[in-house]
Design a protein around this motif. Structure first.
Motif, PDB file in Angstrom:
ATOM      1  N   GLN A  31      10.451 -10.123   4.958  1.00  0.00           N
ATOM      2  CA  GLN A  31      10.896  -9.505   5.745  1.00  0.00           C
ATOM      3  C   GLN A  31      10.492  -8.464   5.458  1.00  0.00           C
ATOM      4  N   ASN A  32      10.320  -7.130   3.890  1.00  0.00           N
ATOM      5  CA  ASN A  32       9.551  -6.032   3.606  1.00  0.00           C
ATOM      6  C   ASN A  32       8.056  -6.468   4.024  1.00  0.00           C
ATOM      7  N   ASP A  33       7.711  -4.828   4.611  1.00  0.00           N
ATOM      8  CA  ASP A  33       6.454  -4.592   4.799  1.00  0.00           C
ATOM      9  C   ASP A  33       5.176  -4.569   3.044  1.00  0.00           C
ATOM     10  N   ILE A  34       5.348  -5.461   2.877  1.00  0.00           N
ATOM     11  CA  ILE A  34       4.860  -5.721   1.031  1.00  0.00           C
ATOM     12  C   ILE A  34       3.868  -4.772   1.148  1.00  0.00           C
ATOM     13  N   VAL A  35       3.048  -5.457   1.587  1.00  0.00           N
ATOM     14  CA  VAL A  35       1.103  -4.401   1.314  1.00  0.00           C
ATOM     15  C   VAL A  35       1.607  -2.780   1.737  1.00  0.00           C
ATOM     16  N   LYS A  36       2.460  -2.743   2.491  1.00  0.00           N
ATOM     17  CA  LYS A  36       2.101  -1.503   2.552  1.00  0.00           C
ATOM     18  C   LYS A  36       3.361  -0.325   1.371  1.00  0.00           C
ATOM     19  N   ILE A  37       4.330  -2.060   1.108  1.00  0.00           N
ATOM     20  CA  ILE A  37       5.455  -0.930  -0.082  1.00  0.00           C
ATOM     21  C   ILE A  37       4.119  -0.946  -1.561  1.00  0.00           C
ATOM     22  N   GLN A  38       3.495  -1.874  -1.220  1.00  0.00           N
ATOM     23  CA  GLN A  38       1.933  -1.798  -2.589  1.00  0.00           C
ATOM     24  C   GLN A  38       1.097  -0.137  -2.377  1.00  0.00           C
ATOM     25  N   GLN A  39       1.035  -0.213  -1.161  1.00  0.00           N
ATOM     26  CA  GLN A  39       0.023   1.363  -0.889  1.00  0.00           C
ATOM     27  C   GLN A  39       1.383   2.691  -1.478  1.00  0.00           C
ATOM     28  N   ILE A  40       2.572   2.457  -0.750  1.00  0.00           N
ATOM     29  CA  ILE A  40       3.195   3.542  -1.231  1.00  0.00           C
ATOM     30  C   ILE A  40       3.463   4.094  -2.520  1.00  0.00           C
ATOM     31  N   THR A  41       3.848   2.642  -3.313  1.00  0.00           N
ATOM     32  CA  THR A  41       4.662   2.821  -4.623  1.00  0.00           C
ATOM     33  C   THR A  41       3.460   3.201  -5.670  1.00  0.00           C
ATOM     34  N   GLU A  42       1.835   2.725  -5.293  1.00  0.00           N
ATOM     35  CA  GLU A  42       0.889   2.522  -5.620  1.00  0.00           C
ATOM     36  C   GLU A  42       0.730   2.627  -6.709  1.00  0.00           C
ATOM     37  N   GLY A  43       1.436   0.947  -6.716  1.00  0.00           N
ATOM     38  CA  GLY A  43       1.021  -0.110  -7.895  1.00  0.00           C
ATOM     39  C   GLY A  43       1.995   0.295  -9.175  1.00  0.00           C
ATOM     40  N   LYS A  44       3.264   0.838  -8.764  1.00  0.00           N
ATOM     41  CA  LYS A  44       3.855   1.446  -9.888  1.00  0.00           C
ATOM     42  C   LYS A  44       5.136   0.372 -10.585  1.00  0.00           C
ATOM     43  N   LEU A  45       5.288  -0.620  -8.762  1.00  0.00           N
ATOM     44  CA  LEU A  45       6.144  -1.034  -9.223  1.00  0.00           C
ATOM     45  C   LEU A  45       5.610  -2.782  -9.033  1.00  0.00           C
ATOM     46  N   ALA A  46       6.075  -3.070 -10.149  1.00  0.00           N
ATOM     47  CA  ALA A  46       5.817  -4.928  -9.981  1.00  0.00           C
ATOM     48  C   ALA A  46       6.525  -5.794  -9.537  1.00  0.00           C
TER      49      ALA A  46
END
Length: 328
Positions: free
Chosen positions: A240-255
């Protein structure tokens, strides 16, 4: 590769033999606080070490707080210190945990400890959910005082577990939201919880452990804060999170660990192909950004057949995906 080496390959954006659930590479220890607070599965009310009443009904997957106006621990947030008795960490029996830890080849797997009842969870266990949510808004100073005491307890326990068994990973639990949104306004969370969580994160890293934060809920409004805190891995990422967007905004810093919509496939009457398709969807959508471990956020399907199909597809497609999408 060993399971540990494979997990670290994904973490470091190197070529793994397969993709899959990071939890398969971790041996969780039976630490004394967790085991001591575990109530019998008899449907009766039992207090934990903080005095919070718990109930574990026969057939239920786990225990839950059973809080009423009559048995709530903190009855008045302005006088919280009259009600809260911080559990002692002296004379804990670390023998069973040490025995398990000694039997783990740390080249093969990680040693982890599940550390439940984070700052937010412990606060609403002590106050009751409705009162806690109101008190965060109406009595921020008192809530900071209460959470600071909980924080000190947690840091003391982190240092003790390091001395006794030195886990590789601390599996820290604190659900900050529901499937719809975070529980607290982000500004309130940042003012009250974040500074104290930073101290906990610093203690984990000072002790040489990986900080894996479990929150199988919406955390999207807080993900840049999670990066700020130094959280290494977010376990429990629901779809239910927008995981792809989260990957973008965290710039890959959060596994991240999760992405498979467990409730969608853990139902009666679903087809085998529908289960397999949901598993493949998570790989195809979230693995391209790297540092992602596809899995059901809560770990399993509770229906045996569903879980068998889920696990089979996770293993088969995880190896296939690694072969067909080499890391360059």
């Amino acid at each position: 590769m060993t399971p540990r080496e494979n997990a670290m390959a994904v973490y470091n954006r190197e070529q793994p033999d397969y993709y899959g659930d990071l939890m398969d590479a971790i041996v969780l220890l039976p630490d004394p606080v967790l085991m001591g607070d575990l109530p019998p599965q008899d449907g009766k009310i039992h207090p934990d070490s903080w005095g919070v009443p718990y109930e574990w009904k026969p057939g239920a997957p786990g225990p839950h707080p059973y809080i009423t106006p009559e048995n709530v621990v903190v009855k008045d947030i302005e006088n919280w210190d009259r009600y809260v008795k911080v559990p002692s960490l002296e004379n804990l029996d670390w023998g069973p945990a040490q025995k398990v830890a000694e039997g783990v080849d740390r080249k093969e797997k990680f040693v982890g400890i599940m550390f439940g009842g984070g700052l937010f969870e412990r606060s609403h266990f002590l106050l009751g959910m409705e009162n806690a949510l109101m008190d965060y808004l109406e009595y921020p100073d008192e809530m900071k005082e209460l959470l600071s005491v909980i924080k000190d307890y947690k840091i003391a326990y982190i240092r003790q577990m390091t001395e006794k068994v030195h886990p590789d990973i601390i599996f820290y639990h604190d659900d900050w939201g529901s499937k719809q949104n975070v529980f607290l306004p982000p500004t309130v969370w940042r003012d009250i919880i974040k500074p104290l969580q930073q101290e906990i994160s610093d203690a984990i890293h000072d002790c040489g452990m990986i900080y894996m934060h479990h929150a199988d809920c919406i955390c999207q409004p807080l993900v840049t804060d999670m990066v700020d805190l130094g959280i290494d891995i977010w376990q429990g990422v629901i779809a239910q999170n927008d995981i792809v967007k989260i990957q973008q905004i965290t710039e890959g810093k959060l596994a991240m660990v999760g992405g498979v919509d467990g409730p969608a496939i853990d139902i009666d009457g679903i087809s085998e192909e529908a289960i397999r398709q949901e598993v493949r969807r998570a790989f195809d959508e979230y693995c391209p950004a790297g540092r992602f471990y596809p899995s059901i956020p809560n770990g399993v399907c509770f229906r045996e057949w569903n879980n068998k199909i889920y696990r089979d597809e996770l293993e088969k497609y995880g190896r296939r995906y690694a072969q067909e999408h080499p890391v360059t």
